[in-house]
Enzyme design. Structure first.
Site, PDB file in Angstrom:
ATOM      1  CG  ASP A 109      -1.205   6.649   8.405  1.00 20.28           C
ATOM      2  OD1 ASP A 109      -2.036   7.167   9.166  1.00 20.28           O
ATOM      3  OD2 ASP A 109      -1.473   5.688   7.663  1.00 20.28           O
ATOM      4  CG  HIS A 132      -8.631   5.584   4.623  1.00 16.71           C
ATOM      5  ND1 HIS A 132      -8.064   5.676   5.867  1.00 16.71           N
ATOM      6  CD2 HIS A 132      -7.629   5.255   3.773  1.00 16.71           C
ATOM      7  CE1 HIS A 132      -6.779   5.377   5.774  1.00 16.71           C
ATOM      8  NE2 HIS A 132      -6.490   5.118   4.516  1.00 16.71           N
ATOM      9  CD  GLU A 151       1.782   3.778   6.650  1.00 17.45           C
ATOM     10  OE1 GLU A 151       1.019   4.609   6.151  1.00 17.45           O
ATOM     11  OE2 GLU A 151       1.570   2.554   6.590  1.00 17.45           O
ATOM     12  CB  CYS A 197       1.954   5.946  -2.224  1.00 24.55           C
ATOM     13  SG  CYS A 197       2.071   5.124  -0.631  1.00 24.55           S
TER      14      CYS A 197
HETATM   15  C1  PEP Z   1      -0.349   7.089   3.810  1.00 15.03           C
HETATM   16  O1  PEP Z   1      -0.468   6.888   5.024  1.00 15.03           O
HETATM   17  O2  PEP Z   1       0.221   8.090   3.334  1.00 15.03           O
HETATM   18  C2  PEP Z   1      -0.911   6.136   2.836  1.00 15.03           C
HETATM   19  C3  PEP Z   1      -0.694   6.252   1.558  1.00 15.03           C
HETATM   20  O3  PEP Z   1      -1.702   5.147   3.321  1.00 15.03           O
HETATM   21  P1  PEP Z   1      -3.213   5.333   3.770  1.00 15.03           P
HETATM   22  O4  PEP Z   1      -3.668   6.702   3.327  1.00 15.03           O
HETATM   23  O5  PEP Z   1      -3.994   4.241   3.145  1.00 15.03           O
HETATM   24  O6  PEP Z   1      -3.123   5.204   5.262  1.00 15.03           O
HETATM   25 MG    MG Z   2      -1.085   4.973   5.783  1.00 17.98          MG
END
Ligand code: PEP
Ligand code: MG
Length: 603
Positions: A465, A199, A441, A512
């Site tokens: 994920d 993140h 995910e 996403c």
């Molecule tokens: C993902 O896991 O692909 C996602 C978009 O969520 P995050 O990156 O916030 O875990």
């Molecule tokens: Mg995620």
């Protein structure tokens, strides 16, 4: 400028996580815990001196806290009470008295005595039933850390305090560190650890500052003030560059800026293939402040609003009104386009010390996201109320993260219905027809996607994920970052299975994860027939350009071929070649991973 000259310089290769080229001075940020190097007995004559040393450190700590409080920006002044509580802890003697007693009685050095006092206080806190009070032990630890730093002669620096243009060099940075960065001053950052989809990396893209992570030993090779070149397109860092290298990279910098401004215009055009197939392109955001930029880049909606950062920023969890205002403004700015608000996905690498939780051995597999929300329904309800109330002011969709099976959807719906009833009774408006989707995910959700599809309005595939869990690689661990492979045949089959389940049930299908903004992946995602891709806004023009350069018929034929390839390496090699043929002038960024490194890897 020749490659030969560059070869003599020290250069490191890491993982490029946020594009752009910067040249500037290093500022080392020490985020390591203070190590107590010496634990020793002292004799009677030294006792007094040791107590005085502790008192000096306490005084210095108090002064630093007061200075920090006075410098706090107005917007976050309401959180100053936490600093007051640290001062109070110093003054009321809880920590200092017991430490002084330990020095006197056990005749040990101040650091050791302080550590023992903190441990003893920890044992007392452990016995307290109330989670909130138990959690306050973090404040004691935090204060203890500050005092230890003063005993060791080191001061912890806050990233808010950076007051000159520098490149941050750190072993690791947390998403909270990143959200506190003074963007006017921080040119970019580089770290020893971290992966492509951590993140912290994602935040760097949102903040539009170049970043390279996973450099392994950069903190050991660079000092404060060392001149650096950071190439966030290719993941390279050059230490102490000579004049030729600086000129070369200044040219590259200009080229990058020219490219960025030339491509930005494409963001305004629809994402439509040459044979007329359209796909919706949306933005992933972390803060309200990013919405306008997302629109400028050509986002046709917000496909993922990661709502954790409001919870990570302050000292307390945000209240309903604060959340409501944030979501309402976002909905109003984006209207009539939709904003997909994802409910809290705290945990994993988005850890908050405010969570009244024990540190977990495996946070990625722990009590995160919807699991946390279902266990703490009051926190969850507050957020759902805010989202629903905001839904009366624009178009909002609700997205639930980390669903592993149907039961979590049923439990979530029960809470959601209760919240709706409550709002109705209070006469507060909300969109009763709000669309609810889930993140796919976790591999178990893929396996039962057909079941889940009957209970929700849309899926959004979170490949960051999904890849982590399917391939068993920690997304923040640089040692396994090389295995992070969206082209793994297992991942491609999983995506295909989810798309099919969604299409059979007639629900929407979005993606996403970072894969959506990767120009090499986009052709496959297009061929799968995904309705919507949501990505970091800065990537939108590039992805639209890629989509506008191909025919659907061609990419579908390629997909058939790809499904016959049996390793990720073969898939990647095939796609890289195809993309070069189909879109020869696609940004060099797309090929950074396979381009040979012309700089010696002397690190
Ligand atoms: C993902 O896991 O692909 C996602 C978009 O969520 P995050 O990156 O916030 O875990
Ligand atoms: Mg995620």
């Amino acid at each position: 400028m020749t490659t030969r000259n560059l070869e003599n310089m020290k250069a490191l290769r890491g993982i490029a996580v946020s594009p752009g080229i910067i040249i500037g001075k290093a500022r080392i940020i020490d985020r390591s815990r203070v190590k107590i190097l010496y634990q020793y007995l002292i004799d009677e004559k030294q006792v007094h001196k040791e107590v005085e040393r502790l008192k000096d450190a306490l005084r210095a700590t108090q002064e630093q806290i007061v200075t920090l409080k006075n410098r706090m920006p107005e917007q976050i002044k309401q959180h100053a009470f936490i600093l007051d509580s640290h001062v109070m802890m110093i003054q009321d003697g809880m920590l200092s008295d017991s430490t002084i007693n330990t020095i006197l009685q056990e005749k040990i050095n101040a650091e050791w005595a302080l550590k023992k006092s903190i441990q003893n206080i920890g044992l007392l806190f452990d016995q307290v039933e109330d989670e909130y009070i138990r959690e306050r032990f973090h404040d004691v630890e935090n204060l203890g850390e500050k005092i230890l730093r003063n005993l060791a002669g080191k001061e912890q620096e806050s990233l808010q305090e950076i007051d000159e243009r520098v490149i941050i060099v750190a072993h690791d940075l947390s998403p909270v560190d990143t959200s506190e960065m003074n963007i006017a001053k921080v040119m970019g950052f580089i770290t020893d650890v971290g992966g492509r989809t951590s993140h912290t990396a994602i935040m760097a893209q949102s903040l539009k500052i170049p970043a390279v992570v996973g450099l392994e030993s950069v903190t050991r090779q660079v000092r404060d003030g060392t001149l650096l070149i950071v190439d966030g397109n290719r993941g390279e860092v050059i230490i102490d560059p000579d004049d030729d290298a600086i000129i070369l990279y200044q040219e590259k910098q200009l080229e990058h800026q020219r490219y960025e401004s030339s491509i930005v215009k494409i963001g305004r055009l629809p994402a439509e293939t040459m044979d007329g197939h359209k796909i919706t392109i949306k933005a992933n955001i972390e803060f309200l402040e990013e919405v306008v930029a997302a629109k400028d880049y050509g986002a046709e909606g917000i496909g993922l609003y990661r709502t954790e950062f409001l919870y990570l920023r302050g000292q307390e969890f945000p209240r309903e009104e604060e959340l409501f205002e944030d979501y309402k403004q976002m909905a109003e700015i984006m209207a009539p386009a939709a904003v997909t608000i994802r409910t809290l996905d705290l945990g994993g690498d988005k850890f908050s010390s405010k969570l009244a939780l024990d540190r977990e051995m495996n946070p990625a597999l722990g009590l995160r996201a919807i699991r946390f929300c279902l266990k703490q329904p009051e926190i969850f309800k507050t957020q759902l109320r805010a989202i629903l109330r905001a839904s009366a002011f624009g178009k909002i969709r609700l997205l639930i993260p980390m669903i592993s099976g149907l039961q979590e959807i049923l439990d979530t719906k029960e809470i959601l219905e209760a919240v709706m009833e409550g709002l109705q009774e209070e006469g507060l408006a909300y969109d009763a027809d709000i669309k609810t989707g889930i993140m796919i995910e976790i591999p178990s959700a893929v396996a039962v996607a057909d079941i889940l599809a009957r209970h929700v309005d849309f899926f959004s595939i979170g490949t960051n994920d999904l890849i982590q869990y399917a391939l068993a690689i920690d997304r923040v661990n640089e040692n396994v970052a090389f295995m992070y492979e969206p082209f793994h045949p297992a991942i491609l089959r999983m995506i295909q299975q989810v798309v099919k389940a969604a299409k059979n049930a007639g629900i929407g299908i979005a993606l996403c994860g970072e894969m959506a903004g990767d120009p090499l992946c986009v052709f496959i995602l297009l061929a799968f027939g995904i309705d919507e891709l949501s990505m970091n806004a800065g990537n939108i023009p590039l992805i639209k350009k890629a989509i506008r350069s191909v025919n659907m018929e061609e990419v579908r034929a390629d997909l058939e071929h790809i499904f016959q390839l049996d390793t990720a390496q073969r898939v990647r090699a095939f796609i890289t070649e195809r993309v070069k043929q189909l879109v020869p002038d696609l940004d060099k960024r797309a090929f950074a991973l396979e381009a040979p490194n012309s700089i010696s890897d002397s690190g």
